[in-house]
Design a protein around this motif. Structure first.
Motif, mmCIF file in Angstrom:
data_model
loop_
_atom_site.group_PDB
_atom_site.id
_atom_site.type_symbol
_atom_site.label_atom_id
_atom_site.label_comp_id
_atom_site.label_asym_id
_atom_site.label_seq_id
_atom_site.Cartn_x
_atom_site.Cartn_y
_atom_site.Cartn_z
ATOM 1 N N ALA B 143 0.833 -0.864 0.122
ATOM 2 C CA ALA B 143 0.547 -0.505 0.677
ATOM 3 C C ALA B 143 0.746 1.513 -0.374
ATOM 4 C CB ALA B 143 -1.109 0.091 1.129
ATOM 5 N N GLY B 144 2.267 1.103 0.802
ATOM 6 C CA GLY B 144 2.678 2.292 0.876
ATOM 7 C C GLY B 144 3.626 2.700 -0.508
ATOM 8 N N MET B 145 3.687 1.792 -1.511
ATOM 9 C CA MET B 145 4.062 2.427 -2.864
ATOM 10 C C MET B 145 3.691 2.966 -2.907
ATOM 11 S SD MET B 145 5.994 -1.174 -4.383
ATOM 12 C CE MET B 145 6.525 -2.335 -3.044
ATOM 13 N N SER B 146 3.113 3.892 -3.105
ATOM 14 C CA SER B 146 2.131 4.616 -3.960
ATOM 15 C C SER B 146 2.093 5.958 -3.431
ATOM 16 C CB SER B 146 0.006 4.490 -4.690
ATOM 17 O OG SER B 146 0.156 4.122 -3.076
ATOM 18 N N THR B 147 1.812 6.903 -4.733
ATOM 19 C CA THR B 147 1.918 8.237 -4.195
ATOM 20 C C THR B 147 0.643 8.638 -3.282
ATOM 21 O OG1 THR B 147 2.937 9.147 -6.203
ATOM 22 C CG2 THR B 147 1.979 10.686 -4.877
ATOM 23 N N SER B 148 -0.109 8.035 -3.878
ATOM 24 C CA SER B 148 -1.279 8.268 -2.421
ATOM 25 C C SER B 148 -1.689 6.467 -2.175
ATOM 26 C CB SER B 148 -3.261 8.684 -3.669
ATOM 27 O OG SER B 148 -2.783 9.902 -3.934
ATOM 28 N N MET B 149 -1.916 7.023 -1.451
ATOM 29 C CA MET B 149 -2.267 5.686 -0.174
ATOM 30 C C MET B 149 -3.673 5.381 0.359
ATOM 31 S SD MET B 149 0.938 4.297 2.565
ATOM 32 C CE MET B 149 0.632 5.769 4.211
ATOM 33 N N ILE B 150 -3.924 4.344 0.867
ATOM 34 C CA ILE B 150 -5.055 4.194 0.943
ATOM 35 C C ILE B 150 -4.561 3.349 2.338
ATOM 36 C CG2 ILE B 150 -6.603 2.688 2.105
ATOM 37 C CD1 ILE B 150 -7.366 1.777 -1.233
ATOM 38 N N VAL B 151 -5.117 4.807 3.565
ATOM 39 C CA VAL B 151 -4.353 4.505 5.271
ATOM 40 C C VAL B 151 -5.611 3.862 6.097
ATOM 41 C CG1 VAL B 151 -3.260 5.883 5.297
ATOM 42 C CG2 VAL B 151 -5.158 6.988 5.680
ATOM 43 N N ARG B 152 -6.898 3.893 5.301
ATOM 44 C CA ARG B 152 -8.163 3.592 5.950
ATOM 45 C C ARG B 152 -9.114 3.330 5.479
ATOM 46 N NH1 ARG B 152 -11.459 8.041 9.572
ATOM 47 N NH2 ARG B 152 -13.162 6.726 8.794
ATOM 48 N N GLY B 153 -9.911 2.589 5.998
ATOM 49 C CA GLY B 153 -11.217 2.098 5.460
ATOM 50 C C GLY B 153 -11.592 0.512 5.956
ATOM 51 N N ASP B 154 -12.505 0.391 6.736
ATOM 52 C CA ASP B 154 -13.654 -0.837 6.636
ATOM 53 C C ASP B 154 -14.053 -1.113 5.628
ATOM 54 O OD1 ASP B 154 -12.561 -0.385 9.462
ATOM 55 O OD2 ASP B 154 -13.847 0.853 10.220
ATOM 56 N N ALA B 155 -14.358 -2.484 5.532
ATOM 57 C CA ALA B 155 -14.863 -2.877 4.241
ATOM 58 C C ALA B 155 -16.432 -2.597 4.202
ATOM 59 C CB ALA B 155 -14.748 -4.412 4.174
#
Lengths: 286, 286
Positions: B143-155
């Motif tokens: 996840a951390g590789m991208s410029t914008s990363m998803i840090v939170r988000g329950d399914a």
């Protein structure tokens, strides 16, 4: 692509509900059902078909009460727990002067295996295709409306070939596969699988307390609390489903996905979402 | 549409893993990581970056053992539980002669907040963009590789505006948002939401024990047990995300979806799945 997808129903509206519609509070969907009958507060005759349920008397009672509270004096019920009962039912009397038919939830396999090929089903088809009677179905009653219906399919995380089984439904919707309780039960994989079997079918996944209203000119309108997910496989460029084993994942490229909220319109003949005017973004007013 | 999406990395391969890769049995992905270093059985120097983990010593130990069992004599580890530790680390020595860097799972926010702006991160970027060093990341490390990363988000079942939060990542992948444990955790709604925020970003959801291998010419290959789901928003015709409240569902039309299994190739510069030759359908042979 016009007319690639069409309905058997050329009569009144179809109201296809994703299950768990509100029966006690706002009751927007049940009210909409009555509104679509066009009787406009005059005498409205409603026929409840609860045979999908394991407890059809119980299911019938819930809807009889719900419709009574909405002003329907005497909702009728197809009372049947076997094909014999369906054969014995007086279809002509049940449908006489009816304005709306409501098929409840339960098990779509039960619904179709009890009704399929009976005089009642024949009459239902005739009424739905040749008159303005509104035909509504919720949950199993929604799934059973299509020509190919999903009868089984646990919410497997991965789409795999065996994640869904198709079976012939009542056939009011041709080339459309309905899935219900859609996002609540995480069913996108199984709907994509069902569409991949034959991308000629359009997949429509309906959330709970949400419905689609279909007219006979190709207009599908979303109505309710949740979303409707349209899975259009007509642009699929690569489909591996025939190549893999039963429980194997498969690849599929070029699936079109539309997620449509309340008020949005989709042209189900032309397979195109229609750009909503701004009013559709305003809160819905009863 | 060429070059709409590109990588910062113009050096060696990127290996982006959806988490829970096999470390004890076939170990296809870890073997692939070593294979991509191109050292071909010669001396291979691997640097493990476990700082995303709450228990970095434990995470490091698992990968040290795993790489040792695969013939790597002395895997190196960035040992750090704070930015002070990262500052104190001898980056030059750690990267000296390194062939592959492996970023473990944990919490991507922890990963980025510990490494971001440090000399170590600068060196990591330099090594990854200017050399043939292979950069691998699993789970949070993916996840951390991208410029914008998803840090939170329950399914959340429904895509709604608040179902995901984006935050700046390490930036090796530009205009690509990675999600992991993808179908296992039912994350399609949150990835569609992330893409809807800015459809310039391509969403790539990677299943567990599955990876994508990216070269610097736009070729993305799927490798592993599960699937990779590509969410391409570039054809979105209607996007309501800016119009709705935080927890409200939103409508979005025209999302392209590709589900790609092992061996399938996607052109991530041109946003096109490439038709696989028939060999890709044969079982993978190590």
């Amino acid at each position: 692509m016009d007319n690639r997808i069409h309905r058997e129903v050329i009569g009144g509206h179809l109201l296809v509900i994703g299950g768990a519609e509100d029966k006690y509070n706002e009751r927007r969907i049940l009210r909409k059902f009555l509104e679509l009958t066009g009787t406009d507060g005059g005498e409205t005759n409603v026929l409840i078909v609860p045979v999908a349920s394991d407890f059809p008397e119980f299911a019938a009672d819930i809807y009889v009460q719900a419709f009574r509270r909405l002003g329907i004096a005497n909702p009728r019920v197809l009372r049947a727990t076997s094909r014999q009962d369906v054969f014995a039912a007086d279809a002509d009397a049940l449908f006489d002067g009816v304005n709306g038919v409501f098929i409840t939830g339960g098990d779509q396999m039960r619904l179709v295996s009890l009704l399929g090929g009976t005089k009642f089903a024949q009459k239902l088809r005739q009424v739905a295709t040749e008159t303005n009677v509104v035909l509504a179905g919720t949950s199993a009653g929604a799934a059973g409306m299509s020509t190919s219906m999903i009868v089984r399919g646990d919410a497997t995380p991965h789409p795999h070939k065996n994640s869904v089984r198709l079976s012939p439904g009542l056939g009011f919707l041709k080339n459309i596969i309905i899935d219900q309780h859609f996002t609540e039960r995480g069913r996108i994989s199984r709907l994509i699988t069902a569409v991949a079997y034959n991308p000629y079918n359009l997949g429509i996944g309906i959330d709970e307390n949400t419905a689609i209203i279909l007219d006979n000119e190709g207009v599908l309108e979303v109505f309710g609390e949740g979303s409707v997910t349209v899975v259009d496989g007509s642009q699929i460029t690569y489909n591996e489903i025939a190549e893999v084993d039963d429980f194997q994942s498969f690849s599929v490229c070029g699936v079109q996905l539309h997620i449509l909220g309340n008020g949005l319109i989709y042209d189900y003949f032309g397979r195109t979402p229609l750009q909503p005017p701004n009013e559709f973004l305003l809160p819905d007013i009863e």
